[in-house]
Design an enzyme around this catalytic site. Sequence first.
Site, mmCIF file in Angstrom:
data_model
loop_
_atom_site.group_PDB
_atom_site.id
_atom_site.type_symbol
_atom_site.label_atom_id
_atom_site.label_comp_id
_atom_site.label_asym_id
_atom_site.label_seq_id
_atom_site.Cartn_x
_atom_site.Cartn_y
_atom_site.Cartn_z
ATOM 1 C CB SER A 117 14.131 -16.362 0.814
ATOM 2 O OG SER A 117 15.218 -16.349 -0.063
ATOM 3 C CE1 TYR A 141 16.972 -13.670 4.524
ATOM 4 C CE2 TYR A 141 17.400 -15.019 2.591
ATOM 5 C CZ TYR A 141 16.622 -14.103 3.262
ATOM 6 O OH TYR A 141 15.480 -13.628 2.674
ATOM 7 C CE LYS A 145 13.287 -14.314 5.646
ATOM 8 N NZ LYS A 145 12.107 -13.535 6.058
HETATM 9 C C1 WQD Z 1 22.478 -12.006 -8.513
HETATM 10 C C2 WQD Z 1 23.549 -12.466 -9.479
HETATM 11 C C3 WQD Z 1 25.727 -12.699 -8.496
HETATM 12 C C4 WQD Z 1 26.435 -8.494 -7.675
HETATM 13 C C5 WQD Z 1 20.381 -13.258 -3.012
HETATM 14 C C6 WQD Z 1 19.954 -14.239 -1.954
HETATM 15 C C7 WQD Z 1 18.513 -14.565 -2.117
HETATM 16 C C8 WQD Z 1 17.686 -13.298 -2.121
HETATM 17 C C9 WQD Z 1 18.168 -12.382 -3.183
HETATM 18 C C10 WQD Z 1 16.927 -12.400 -0.015
HETATM 19 C C11 WQD Z 1 24.476 -13.507 -8.861
HETATM 20 C C12 WQD Z 1 25.706 -11.627 -9.554
HETATM 21 C C13 WQD Z 1 25.864 -9.682 -8.075
HETATM 22 C C14 WQD Z 1 27.545 -7.981 -8.399
HETATM 23 C C15 WQD Z 1 27.409 -9.893 -9.854
HETATM 24 N N1 WQD Z 1 17.823 -12.585 -0.887
HETATM 25 N N2 WQD Z 1 26.354 -10.378 -9.138
HETATM 26 N N3 WQD Z 1 27.984 -8.718 -9.460
HETATM 27 O O1 WQD Z 1 22.755 -13.992 -4.737
HETATM 28 O O2 WQD Z 1 21.061 -14.473 -6.553
HETATM 29 O O3 WQD Z 1 20.294 -13.888 -4.292
HETATM 30 O O4 WQD Z 1 19.550 -12.127 -2.979
HETATM 31 O O5 WQD Z 1 15.890 -12.954 0.123
HETATM 32 O O6 WQD Z 1 18.141 -15.378 -1.103
HETATM 33 O O7 WQD Z 1 20.728 -15.402 -2.074
HETATM 34 O O8 WQD Z 1 21.276 -12.125 -5.649
HETATM 35 O O9 WQD Z 1 21.547 -9.855 -6.532
HETATM 36 O O10 WQD Z 1 23.327 -10.778 -4.984
HETATM 37 O O11 WQD Z 1 23.119 -11.674 -7.288
HETATM 38 O O12 WQD Z 1 27.881 -10.504 -10.824
HETATM 39 O O13 WQD Z 1 28.121 -6.934 -8.080
HETATM 40 O O14 WQD Z 1 24.376 -11.345 -9.795
HETATM 41 O O15 WQD Z 1 26.914 -13.441 -8.566
HETATM 42 O O16 WQD Z 1 24.788 -14.422 -9.864
HETATM 43 P P1 WQD Z 1 21.450 -13.704 -5.327
HETATM 44 P P2 WQD Z 1 22.330 -11.026 -6.057
#
Ligand code: WQD
Length: 312
Positions: A117, A141, A145
């Site tokens: 990841s 996490y 990884k």
């Molecule tokens: C994306 C963007 C949130 C929800 C994580 C892990 C990464 C991988 C993928 C596993 C961010 C914003 C989100 C909401 C929002 N995981 N958001 N409102 O955090 O980039 O990545 O998941 O392998 O390792 O860190 O993904 O989809 O949670 O968020 O504004 O209700 O959307 O703040 O900027 P993230 P995400």
Amino acid sequence: MNVLVTGGAGYIGSHVVLALLDAGHSVVVIDDLSTGCSDNLPSDIPFFHVDIRDEQALRACFEKHSIDAIIHLAAKKAVGESMKHPELYFSVNVEGTRVLAQEARRAGVKTFVFSSSAAVYGNPSESPVTEHTPLAPESVYGVTKKMGEELLLWFGFTLVNLRYFNVVGYDPSGRITVPEKQPQNLFPILCETGVGVRERVQIFGTDYDTRDGTCERDYVHVTDLATAHVRALSLDESITLNLGIGRALSVRECVYAAQEVFGEFAVEDAPRRPGDPAAYYANPSRAQNVLGWEAQITDPVEMITTMKPLYE
Ligand code: WQD
């Protein structure tokens, strides 16, 4: 090839299984069904309802099937949960990988493709993120990884280590029918809001130093990601590859794309989510060169369109 897919009933795993079968490979699946769903698997492939920490069960699987390569996706993957329950993440992601590696080596398997990841980069010190960008995971996490990557190398496998950026979408031809349970990520949340399961979407942070003040990420379609796994099987040297489209979308751009697909829904500006990096995206040129891989689905409207049928 006869390929063992751990976590093959999961969100990414079920797409990898389809891509392998499409390419003419044979597939064996191991999954504990803690989050995966066997309805997303073709019924005629060998399936082991097994926890990867179960040494005896793994051994029985390797005794029954002659495996040429392993695509290892079985893992816990929620960043927030990993901070609350580190023991679970070290147990499944590290100890589970250790047991799998041990039994795979015992069975004479030489090749692993590992589901890593972008979380291993933490808050990346540069963008685009290359495979040389320093590793600095900021969550349990991400640490597990990184440990999985190292463990598999130290066991001596030929390791194609795939570092995913933000994976989204579903099989465009509709072969996956059950969406992830209790999704935590932006795109499924957008879809649930689009169909009215949730009242509104919150945008976590609107004051970042980015194009429109919201966070930017590199969203890659799961079908493109699955293709990369199949191609990875033909490599004969260990390598690490970033898998993203090489471009960042802001949260607000994703919201607009979802509203184009589902129609208007309520959106609320909310405080920053602790620990969120402002912006990062991949440099996928090594994957392009080594695998001849390029993401085919790069438009967020198209990505969300592949998800819509699963939420209706
Ligand atoms: C994306 C963007 C949130 C929800 C994580 C892990 C990464 C991988 C993928 C596993 C961010 C914003 C989100 C909401 C929002 N995981 N958001 N409102 O955090 O980039 O990545 O998941 O392998 O390792 O860190 O993904 O989809 O949670 O968020 O504004 O209700 O959307 O703040 O900027 P993230 P995400």
